[in-house]
Design a protein around this motif. Structure first.
Motif, PDB file in Angstrom:
ATOM      1  N   TYR A 126       3.505 -16.239  20.786  1.00 30.13           N
ATOM      2  CA  TYR A 126       2.111 -16.374  21.577  1.00 30.13           C
ATOM      3  C   TYR A 126       1.014 -17.081  20.428  1.00 30.13           C
ATOM      4  CZ  TYR A 126       4.090 -13.295  24.965  1.00 30.13           C
ATOM      5  OH  TYR A 126       5.250 -12.791  25.976  1.00 30.13           O
ATOM      6  N   SER A 169      -4.564 -15.611  26.041  1.00 30.65           N
ATOM      7  CA  SER A 169      -5.597 -14.715  26.488  1.00 30.65           C
ATOM      8  C   SER A 169      -5.147 -12.994  26.747  1.00 30.65           C
ATOM      9  CB  SER A 169      -5.872 -15.360  27.856  1.00 30.65           C
ATOM     10  OG  SER A 169      -4.849 -15.200  28.965  1.00 30.65           O
ATOM     11  N   GLU A 204       3.885 -12.112  30.240  1.00 31.57           N
ATOM     12  CA  GLU A 204       2.848 -11.210  29.756  1.00 31.57           C
ATOM     13  C   GLU A 204       3.555  -9.983  29.379  1.00 31.57           C
ATOM     14  OE1 GLU A 204      -1.362 -10.307  32.094  1.00 31.57           O
ATOM     15  OE2 GLU A 204       0.432  -8.944  32.661  1.00 31.57           O
ATOM     16  N   GLU A 250      -9.434 -17.739  27.533  1.00 35.03           N
ATOM     17  CA  GLU A 250      -8.374 -18.228  26.628  1.00 35.03           C
ATOM     18  C   GLU A 250      -8.974 -18.636  25.402  1.00 35.03           C
ATOM     19  OE1 GLU A 250      -6.342 -21.644  28.590  1.00 35.03           O
ATOM     20  OE2 GLU A 250      -5.121 -20.094  29.677  1.00 35.03           O
ATOM     21  N   SER A 279      -1.015 -12.980  27.175  1.00 30.05           N
ATOM     22  CA  SER A 279      -0.295 -14.017  27.816  1.00 30.05           C
ATOM     23  C   SER A 279      -0.305 -15.269  27.034  1.00 30.05           C
ATOM     24  CB  SER A 279      -0.447 -14.163  29.153  1.00 30.05           C
ATOM     25  OG  SER A 279      -1.894 -14.431  29.386  1.00 30.05           O
ATOM     26  N   ALA A 280       0.500 -16.296  27.403  1.00 27.53           N
ATOM     27  CA  ALA A 280       0.132 -17.755  26.897  1.00 27.53           C
ATOM     28  C   ALA A 280       1.089 -18.812  27.769  1.00 27.53           C
ATOM     29  CB  ALA A 280       0.516 -17.779  25.207  1.00 27.53           C
ATOM     30  N   ASP A 281       0.844 -19.881  27.585  1.00 29.82           N
ATOM     31  CA  ASP A 281       1.414 -20.843  28.616  1.00 29.82           C
ATOM     32  C   ASP A 281       3.123 -20.716  28.395  1.00 29.82           C
ATOM     33  OD1 ASP A 281       1.568 -23.013  30.446  1.00 29.82           O
ATOM     34  OD2 ASP A 281       1.593 -24.401  28.779  1.00 29.82           O
ATOM     35  N   GLY A 282       3.576 -20.645  29.498  1.00 29.91           N
ATOM     36  CA  GLY A 282       5.210 -20.744  29.264  1.00 29.91           C
ATOM     37  C   GLY A 282       5.780 -19.208  28.942  1.00 29.91           C
ATOM     38  N   GLU A 288      -3.205 -21.628  22.933  1.00 28.25           N
ATOM     39  CA  GLU A 288      -4.250 -20.658  23.496  1.00 28.25           C
ATOM     40  C   GLU A 288      -3.415 -19.405  23.814  1.00 28.25           C
ATOM     41  OE1 GLU A 288      -7.638 -23.435  25.466  1.00 28.25           O
ATOM     42  OE2 GLU A 288      -5.814 -22.951  26.499  1.00 28.25           O
ATOM     43  N   LYS A 343       1.451 -20.684  19.982  1.00 31.68           N
ATOM     44  CA  LYS A 343       0.713 -21.481  21.052  1.00 31.68           C
ATOM     45  C   LYS A 343      -0.761 -22.037  20.742  1.00 31.68           C
ATOM     46  CE  LYS A 343       4.018 -21.304  24.184  1.00 31.68           C
ATOM     47  NZ  LYS A 343       4.510 -22.594  24.842  1.00 31.68           N
TER      48      LYS A 343
END
Length: 177
Positions: free
Chosen positions: A138, A145, A109, A53, A103-106, A143, A141
């Motif tokens: 993205y 990945s 992808e 991340e 991808s990122a939290d919530g 972080e 946010k």
């Protein structure tokens, strides 16, 4: 007659100033990540490699450019470069194809870059074709990945360490202007 010339002159100055201000709200953000493609036992087998991340530090990067998260209009990936770090004499001839997903939290992808056929003479650096997608959610946010979906076309006897360099173009408003 002088009023219309004066009005036209003011309009040209105002329009020119707005264009110059608009250019001040456009900037690039760069991220560099390392990933290892493990030595493989097979050929033509797809496999995924994940970057750690990455902290976006977006708030500080936006602040340096006189803007904030809520003023971002659009962020697009403009360049994704992969460079072989080790082994030092390696090249990308082992790679058949690569797709890169963010991808990122919530957030879902999504595909952001790919290269369907890596040239046999690619050398130690390749540029991927980027997707025309708005990625502001993205990068805003904390972080994100990347996932590299790769297919090899050669047997790899050693791990390959890569650096993934990405450049994101940001279009924002200058503190409310």
């Amino acid at each position: 007659m002088f009023k219309s010339i004066g009005a036209a002159f003011c309009f040209v100055i105002l329009f020119s100033s707005c264009d110059k201000l608009d250019e001040l709200t456009k900037f690039d953000i760069e991220y560099n990540q390392r990933v290892t493609i493990p030595s493989s036992a097979g050929v033509d087998l797809p496999f995924d490699v994940f970057t750690p991340e990455t902290e976006t530090n977006s708030e500080s990067k936006f602040e340096v450019n006189d803007t904030r998260k809520d003023l971002i209009e659009e962020i697009k990936l403009t360049e994704l470069e992969m460079v072989i770090i080790s082994p030092s004499d390696a090249d990308f001839s082992f790679l058949n194809s690569v797709e890169v997903y963010i991808s990122a939290d919530g957030l879902d992808e999504i595909l952001v870059a790919s290269l369907d056929e890596v040239p046999a003479n690619a050398g130690g650096t390749i540029l991927l074709n980027t997707e025309d997608k708005d990625l502001k959610e993205y990068i805003k946010k904390d972080e994100f990945s990347l996932r590299l979906h790769t297919v090899t076309d050669e047997l790899m006897s050693t791990d390959h360490e890569l650096q993934v360099n990405s450049t994101f173009f940001v279009d924002a408003k200058i503190l409310g202007l």
